[in-house]
Design a protein around this motif. Structure first.
Motif, PDB file in Angstrom:
ATOM      1  N   ASN A 161      30.682 -37.053  12.200  1.00 18.76           N
ATOM      2  CA  ASN A 161      30.610 -37.004  10.125  1.00 18.76           C
ATOM      3  C   ASN A 161      32.088 -37.011  10.199  1.00 18.76           C
ATOM      4  N   SER A 162      33.224 -36.275  10.722  1.00 18.68           N
ATOM      5  CA  SER A 162      34.262 -36.045   9.791  1.00 18.68           C
ATOM      6  C   SER A 162      35.070 -37.964  10.301  1.00 18.68           C
ATOM      7  N   LEU A 163      34.641 -38.976  11.308  1.00 22.11           N
ATOM      8  CA  LEU A 163      35.472 -40.054  11.209  1.00 22.11           C
ATOM      9  C   LEU A 163      34.984 -40.734  10.442  1.00 22.11           C
ATOM     10  N   ASP A 164      34.067 -40.129   9.240  1.00 28.94           N
ATOM     11  CA  ASP A 164      33.741 -40.830   7.611  1.00 28.94           C
ATOM     12  C   ASP A 164      35.003 -40.255   6.612  1.00 28.94           C
ATOM     13  N   ALA A 165      35.001 -39.549   6.615  1.00 33.23           N
ATOM     14  CA  ALA A 165      35.864 -38.680   6.153  1.00 33.23           C
ATOM     15  C   ALA A 165      37.652 -39.819   5.904  1.00 33.23           C
ATOM     16  N   VAL A 166      37.778 -40.169   4.111  1.00 36.96           N
ATOM     17  CA  VAL A 166      38.750 -40.906   3.301  1.00 36.96           C
ATOM     18  C   VAL A 166      40.349 -40.108   3.791  1.00 36.96           C
ATOM     19  N   GLY A 167      40.847 -40.770   3.746  1.00 34.83           N
ATOM     20  CA  GLY A 167      42.320 -40.130   4.263  1.00 34.83           C
ATOM     21  C   GLY A 167      43.360 -41.172   4.888  1.00 34.83           C
ATOM     22  N   PRO A 168      44.974 -40.650   5.394  1.00 31.30           N
ATOM     23  CA  PRO A 168      45.724 -41.776   5.860  1.00 31.30           C
ATOM     24  C   PRO A 168      45.656 -41.265   7.565  1.00 31.30           C
ATOM     25  N   TRP A 169      44.673 -42.438   7.947  1.00 34.73           N
ATOM     26  CA  TRP A 169      44.470 -42.397   9.583  1.00 34.73           C
ATOM     27  C   TRP A 169      45.171 -43.312  10.179  1.00 34.73           C
ATOM     28  N   LYS A 170      46.120 -42.756  11.479  1.00 35.57           N
ATOM     29  CA  LYS A 170      47.242 -43.008  11.838  1.00 35.57           C
ATOM     30  C   LYS A 170      46.679 -44.538  12.166  1.00 35.57           C
ATOM     31  N   THR A 171      47.369 -45.158  12.441  1.00 29.37           N
ATOM     32  CA  THR A 171      47.213 -47.073  12.604  1.00 29.37           C
ATOM     33  C   THR A 171      47.817 -47.443  13.647  1.00 29.37           C
ATOM     34  N   THR A 172      46.706 -48.663  13.946  1.00 29.07           N
ATOM     35  CA  THR A 172      47.469 -49.393  15.477  1.00 29.07           C
ATOM     36  C   THR A 172      48.644 -50.846  14.713  1.00 29.07           C
ATOM     37  N   ASP A 173      49.600 -50.765  14.997  1.00 28.50           N
ATOM     38  CA  ASP A 173      49.664 -52.621  14.665  1.00 28.50           C
ATOM     39  C   ASP A 173      49.404 -53.758  15.153  1.00 28.50           C
ATOM     40  N   VAL A 174      49.031 -54.281  14.333  1.00 34.85           N
ATOM     41  CA  VAL A 174      48.742 -55.840  14.870  1.00 34.85           C
ATOM     42  C   VAL A 174      48.904 -56.453  14.171  1.00 34.85           C
ATOM     43  N   GLY A 175      49.010 -57.464  14.327  1.00 32.32           N
ATOM     44  CA  GLY A 175      49.429 -59.449  13.522  1.00 32.32           C
ATOM     45  C   GLY A 175      47.507 -59.960  13.196  1.00 32.32           C
ATOM     46  N   ALA A 176      47.994 -60.755  12.727  1.00 28.52           N
ATOM     47  CA  ALA A 176      46.693 -62.187  12.452  1.00 28.52           C
ATOM     48  C   ALA A 176      45.773 -62.194  13.227  1.00 28.52           C
ATOM     49  N   ASN A 177      45.861 -62.418  14.258  1.00 26.44           N
ATOM     50  CA  ASN A 177      45.779 -62.261  15.424  1.00 26.44           C
ATOM     51  C   ASN A 177      45.529 -61.623  16.725  1.00 26.44           C
ATOM     52  N   PHE A 178      44.880 -60.932  17.001  1.00 23.98           N
ATOM     53  CA  PHE A 178      44.566 -59.550  18.007  1.00 23.98           C
ATOM     54  C   PHE A 178      43.591 -59.742  18.577  1.00 23.98           C
TER      55      PHE A 178
END
Length: 222
Positions: free
Chosen positions: A117-134
């Motif tokens: 359930n914690s994965l539904d939490a709204v907030g600033p999750w860490k991200t992975t950088d991607v481009g338009a094609n990945f």
């Protein structure tokens, strides 16, 4: 992106085996479960990313400031990270939207008794950088194979840091055919016209039975 993925794979594969072995040595009750399935490891699913960054340091209080969304996840249920590869529902019958309500996509409709359930939490999750094609890379420990993948990306204007994720927030960017059993599967996707923080939502229909994985990965389109 392909070069980074190829050089990264042995590190997380060996780390996964090492930590799973350590878990079994300490007789952790969910260790056997954790060795059986899979998840998106690049761009990292939310619980895989929390395990990858903090699995060997999950009691560090610095996590609360450095990675607050992982902190709340570890506090809510550590088994969501130890079982980073067990986020699935059985017997869905292809009715994904009927089985997984709005606001519960990242937990697979609060599957496994609410473990995720914690994965539904709204907030600033860490991200992975991607481009338009990945590429979206699945690590399938049990080599289940896939009947298909459906890969969605949130629409431009949706803010994962302040809004719960719903089906209407997603755009289907790739739907595949079947894949033979393998521990490593990559799917190329294209999601142009986006910038900033988005969610990649992957539906993986495993082939060995009617078992579906619902996986949220946070990305930054740069």
């Amino acid at each position: 992106m392909h070069v980074l993925r190829q050089t990264h794979t042995p590190r997380w594969t060996l780390r996964a085996l090492a930590l799973l072995s350590a878990a079994m040595m300490f007789l952790i009750p969910w260790a056997d479960n954790a060795a059986a399935h899979g998840s998106i490891v690049d761009p990292a699913s939310r619980n895989y990313g929390c395990w990858d960054r903090w699995g060997d340091d999950h009691l560090n209080p610095a996590m609360a400031q450095e990675d607050p969304m992982c902190w709340q996840a570890w506090q809510d249920n550590p088994n969501a990270m130890w079982n980073w590869n067990g986020l699935y529902r059985n017997n869905v019958g292809g009715n994904h939207q009927g089985q997984v309500p709005n606001g519960q996509l990242c937990s697979g409709g609060q599957t496994e008794g609410g473990r995720y359930n914690s994965l539904d939490a709204v907030g600033p999750w860490k991200t992975t950088d991607v481009g338009a094609n990945f590429s979206v890379h699945l690590y399938d420990q049990a080599s289940h194979g896939a009947d298909y993948f459906q890969i969605y990306v949130t629409r431009q204007g949706f803010d994962p840091a302040s809004e719960p994720l719903g089906w209407d927030d997603l755009q289907l960017v790739e739907e595949t055919g079947s894949y033979a059993p393998s521990q490593n599967i990559s799917v190329d996707v294209s999601a142009p016209g986006r910038s900033g923080h988005h969610v990649v939502f992957t539906i993986w229909q495993a082939s060995h039975m009617d078992q579906v994985y619902y996986l949220c990965s946070d990305v930054n389109f740069n």
